[in-house]
Design a protein around this motif. Structure first.
Motif, PDB file in Angstrom:
ATOM      1  N   ALA A 131      24.186-119.099 -14.839  1.00  0.00           N
ATOM      2  CA  ALA A 131      23.879-119.009 -13.416  1.00  0.00           C
ATOM      3  C   ALA A 131      24.481-120.188 -12.683  1.00  0.00           C
ATOM      4  O   ALA A 131      24.506-121.312 -13.188  1.00  0.00           O
ATOM      5  CB  ALA A 131      22.372-118.966 -13.192  1.00  0.00           C
ATOM      6  N   TRP A 132      24.975-119.924 -11.479  1.00  0.00           N
ATOM      7  CA  TRP A 132      25.560-120.992 -10.675  1.00  0.00           C
ATOM      8  C   TRP A 132      25.145-120.814  -9.233  1.00  0.00           C
ATOM      9  O   TRP A 132      24.696-119.752  -8.812  1.00  0.00           O
ATOM     10  CB  TRP A 132      27.092-120.974 -10.779  1.00  0.00           C
ATOM     11  N   ASN A 133      25.268-121.907  -8.463  1.00  0.00           N
ATOM     12  CA  ASN A 133      24.950-121.854  -7.047  1.00  0.00           C
ATOM     13  C   ASN A 133      25.827-122.855  -6.311  1.00  0.00           C
ATOM     14  O   ASN A 133      26.632-123.557  -6.931  1.00  0.00           O
ATOM     15  CB  ASN A 133      23.462-122.152  -6.808  1.00  0.00           C
ATOM     16  N   THR A 134      25.630-122.943  -5.008  1.00  0.00           N
ATOM     17  CA  THR A 134      26.469-123.846  -4.222  1.00  0.00           C
ATOM     18  C   THR A 134      25.990-125.279  -4.267  1.00  0.00           C
ATOM     19  O   THR A 134      26.620-126.168  -3.726  1.00  0.00           O
ATOM     20  CB  THR A 134      26.504-123.398  -2.745  1.00  0.00           C
ATOM     21  N   TRP A 135      24.843-125.509  -4.911  1.00  0.00           N
ATOM     22  CA  TRP A 135      24.374-126.878  -5.130  1.00  0.00           C
ATOM     23  C   TRP A 135      23.757-126.941  -6.511  1.00  0.00           C
ATOM     24  O   TRP A 135      23.312-125.951  -7.069  1.00  0.00           O
ATOM     25  CB  TRP A 135      23.349-127.318  -4.080  1.00  0.00           C
ATOM     26  N   SER A 136      23.760-128.103  -7.067  1.00  0.00           N
ATOM     27  CA  SER A 136      23.314-128.280  -8.440  1.00  0.00           C
ATOM     28  C   SER A 136      21.811-128.177  -8.533  1.00  0.00           C
ATOM     29  O   SER A 136      21.082-128.858  -7.826  1.00  0.00           O
ATOM     30  CB  SER A 136      23.764-129.645  -8.978  1.00  0.00           C
ATOM     31  N   GLU A 137      21.325-127.306  -9.416  1.00  0.00           N
ATOM     32  CA  GLU A 137      19.882-127.186  -9.636  1.00  0.00           C
ATOM     33  C   GLU A 137      19.345-128.417 -10.342  1.00  0.00           C
ATOM     34  O   GLU A 137      18.145-128.621 -10.460  1.00  0.00           O
ATOM     35  CB  GLU A 137      19.563-125.938 -10.458  1.00  0.00           C
TER      36      GLU A 137
END
Length: 292
Positions: free
Chosen positions: A183-189
């Motif tokens: 899983a990826w997003n536009t900011w680091s979890e």
């Protein structure tokens, strides 16, 4: 002698379910099964001045014998050919299992119990064992799909390599497919792990997606070469890690995760993602610690 599968037993329905799972795991591995029951300070009430466990205390021996006999019966019914041993000892259950993990190939525990090995979701036993155990820890919970795949949480970290290897081994033993989810997003979890910056937003989404796909491919490629018998689906999703894995676990027979992923505090033995999965996944969760 090959290291056995160890299972914590307290007589609760959850621990007896764990015994059955542990027996199947032992049969798949071709190793023995070790049933372990421990008396902590609060497990048995005895008069002042008496030892923590007095075998002659009223009903104690009968209770333990009955518990272990039922556990062994469940194990033999599940895996008749597995060699089974028992151990009843005095000590805090979580510490006893941690010691057992030093010579085990796998430690299996239930998700709820009677206050010893159980009550995992009510306390910190599962978290402590997953963080400090010397071998993979399998927490039996949820309603797994017996025909579903093994689900692997891919984070691309060096410590996560052990989880990848364990997931491939489990898929091979079970004859199951493997879903490698990243899983990826536009900011680091990792900001939720105590590291990172909420303001570090990546503008170039296409480039970020390509980088995350490359990380997934580079993580999986060498393992797929070693295990051509396993059918692998590489699944890249744009989402927060925890909800993506919890949702995917609904169709899985086992979820495998590392203890700590990218971006966590150095020295943090168990990340918040792993803890969330232990509490909320819809299938059993195996936590595999890698080299820190």
């Amino acid at each position: 002698m090959t290291n056995p599968v160890v299972v914590g037993v307290d007589g609760s329905p959850s621990s007896l379910e764990a015994v059955e799972v542990a027996a199947r795991e032992a049969a798949l591995r071709g190793v023995g099964l070790r049933l372990v029951h421990a008396f902590g300070r609060t497990s048995v009430h005895v008069p002042p001045g008496m030892p923590p466990w007095n075998p002659k205390a009223a009903g104690v021996r009968e209770l333990v014998d009955g518990t272990m006999t039922e556990a062994e019966r469940r194990a033999r019914t599940t895996a008749p050919d597995v060699e089974i041993t028992r151990d009843v000892t005095v000590g805090e259950p979580v510490m006893v299992l941690e010691i057992e993990s030093r010579t085990a190939s796998l430690v299996v525990v239930g998700s709820r119990g009677l206050g010893g090995f159980g009550s995992l979701l009510l306390g910190s036993t599962a978290v402590h064992l997953a963080a400090h155990g010397r071998c993979p820890v399998l927490v039996v919970r949820g309603r797994p799909d017996p025909t579903g795949p093994v689900l692997l949480a891919v984070d691309g970290s060096p410590a996560g390599e052990a989880a990848v290897g364990f997931a491939f081994a489990e898929a091979t033993l079970r004859g199951a497919d493997l879903v490698a989810l990243h899983a990826w997003n536009t900011w680091s979890e990792s900001a939720h792990e105590g590291y990172g910056d909420h303001l570090s937003v990546v503008v170039d989404l296409e480039r970020l997606q390509e980088e995350e796909q490359r990380l997934l491919d580079e993580t999986m490629a060498p393992w797929q070469e070693r295990h051509p018998e396993v059918t692998v689906e590489r699944r890249l999703v744009r989402s927060r890690i925890r909800p993506a894995l919890i949702e995917a676990s609904q169709e899985a027979q086992l979820l495998v995760t590392g203890a700590r992923g990218r971006g966590g505090f150095t020295g943090l033995l168990l990340g918040s993602v792993s803890q969330a999965l232990l509490h909320h996944a819809h299938c059993p969760v195996a936590v595999v610690r890698g080299k820190e």
